[in-house]
Write an enzyme that holds these catalytic residues in place. Structure first.
Site, PDB file in Angstrom:
ATOM      1  CB  CYS A   1     -19.751  -1.997 -23.128  1.00  0.00           C
ATOM      2  SG  CYS A   1     -19.513  -0.209 -23.041  1.00  0.00           S
TER       3      CYS A   1
ATOM      4  CG  HIS B   1     -23.034  -1.007 -27.077  1.00  0.00           C
ATOM      5  ND1 HIS B   1     -23.947  -1.014 -26.052  1.00  0.00           N
ATOM      6  CD2 HIS B   1     -21.967  -0.323 -26.611  1.00  0.00           C
ATOM      7  CE1 HIS B   1     -23.459  -0.346 -25.017  1.00  0.00           C
ATOM      8  NE2 HIS B   1     -22.255   0.085 -25.347  1.00  0.00           N
TER       9      HIS B   1
ATOM     10  CD  GLU C   1     -26.492  -3.237 -27.750  1.00  0.00           C
ATOM     11  OE1 GLU C   1     -26.386  -1.999 -27.757  1.00  0.00           O
ATOM     12  OE2 GLU C   1     -25.551  -3.992 -27.424  1.00  0.00           O
TER      13      GLU C   1
END
Length: 368
Positions: free
Chosen positions: A252, A342, A344
């Site tokens: 990001c 992202h 995660e």
């Protein structure tokens, strides 16, 4: 009381009812297309100084719990929903979303026109806005208040959301690597994903120097997500990391800083990518991932073939299939890479989790 209003800087007004805390608030007006994960959205530091509208029509069904926040507080400047849930129905919940917003002092509004708001932002672009729980002043005066609020372009916000002091997230199981993670607005699940892979993660403030990074003897350096304009970021430290050939991974905001460190430019997207349903293609394999996004800026890079950088040739590794936006960069020598989304995966999806494994492989090769 039902005279709450959402006012955009171009004069568009949406009327509704107060939701969450009452008062007035200002920020950049953006929308999130995720149908789930509102708790993770609220606590994502990348939303600092933004008013977020949820495009899913029903928000708050599963309430709020103490396990899913991505940081210690709610970061959004304001919250817009269409229809707040009247009841909470989830065994993990310990409070309602409305109660949570009130506890955190987040001013919100429920309006019937979230679809019209989203279409307006897609046509006109992200802009400043204000939520007023009790609109007793004339609309013209409220618009002037909104126009006095700071813009996102040129905003340096990473240091406002970063941890003040370093901290360590211990490896789960056997320790394999030491990672220096620069906190530009890091989400809690990110060091957790690395810890699950045997990484001891030293989370350092956004202002960390190259000497402070190397002091932890890292096998790799990670740059996190975060808010603000990447043009305001100091890339000198990352350039030192790249020159030293320390394995690097960024996501990001970290992807945007990586791009600028390589000599590329960045620009503001018309209305940004925010949600958990963005299709991204890995140009190396052709595989398409459905990915989670939260960004209003992007990297300018040539899509056709490799390009030269001070650290050797690089290429665009991933692109967004909706608009061809650059979604990933990598050095061809394999020492550094980044993605705009992202991996995660809080609150999902999980297609991009392999990127943490890829980071571990880069560090493993460097150790050999």
């Amino acid at each position: 009381m039902s005279n709450a209003v959402l006012v955009l800087e171009d004069g568009r007004v949406f009327r509704g009812t107060p939701y969450g805390a009452e008062g007035e608030t200002f920020g950049e007006m953006v929308f999130n297309t995720g149908m789930t994960g509102y708790q993770e959205t609220l606590t994502d530091p990348s939303y600092h100084r933004q008013i977020v509208a949820m495009t899913a029509p029903h928000i708050g069904n599963t309430g709020v719990n103490d396990e899913d926040p991505e940081s210690s507080k709610v970061w959004v400047a304001g919250y817009v929903v269409r229809e707040p849930s009247r009841v909470v129905s989830n065994w993990r919940a310990n409070r309602s979303l409305d109660t949570y917003l009130k506890e955190q002092g987040v001013v919100g509004i429920a309006i019937q026109g979230t679809r019209a708001l989203t279409r307006h932002l897609r046509e006109r672009g992200a802009m400043r806005a204000g939520i007023f729980s009790d609109a007793s002043e004339p609309v013209e005066a409220l618009v002037e208040k909104v126009r006095r609020a700071p813009q996102m372009t040129g905003a340096e916000l990473a240091t406002e959301v970063s941890a003040a002091e370093p901290y360590v997230v211990e490896a789960i199981g056997e320790k394999r690597f030491t990672v220096a993670a620069i906190d530009l607005g890091i989400k809690g699940m990110t060091p957790q994903r690395m810890a699950e892979r045997g990484c001891e993660v030293h989370v350092l403030p956004a202002t960390a120097t190259f000497e402070q990074i190397t002091a932890v003897a890292p096998d790799g350096v990670f740059y996190s997500n975060g808010p603000g304009d990447p043009a305001t970021a100091d890339v000198s430290v990352l350039r030192q990391v790249l020159a030293a050939k320390i394995p690097f991974f960024g996501i990001c905001f970290g992807n945007q800083i990586f791009g600028r460190a390589l000599g590329l430019g960045t620009y503001k997207l018309r209305y940004g990518h925010r949600g958990v349903n963005q299709p991204v293609q890995d140009r190396r394999t052709g595989k398409v991932e459905i990915s989670a996004h939260n960004h209003g800026f992007a990297v300018e890079a040539p899509l056709a073939g490799p390009f030269e950088t001070p650290y050797g040739p690089a290429e665009v590794s991933h692109v967004n299939l909706n608009d061809d936006c650059v979604e990933g960069l990598r050095l061809l020598d394999g020492t550094a890479f980044s993605v705009q989304y992202h991996p995660e995966a809080a609150a999902g999806p999980h297609d991009a989790a392999y990127l943490f494994d890829e980071f571990c492989e880069v560090m493993s090769r460097a150790q050999a």
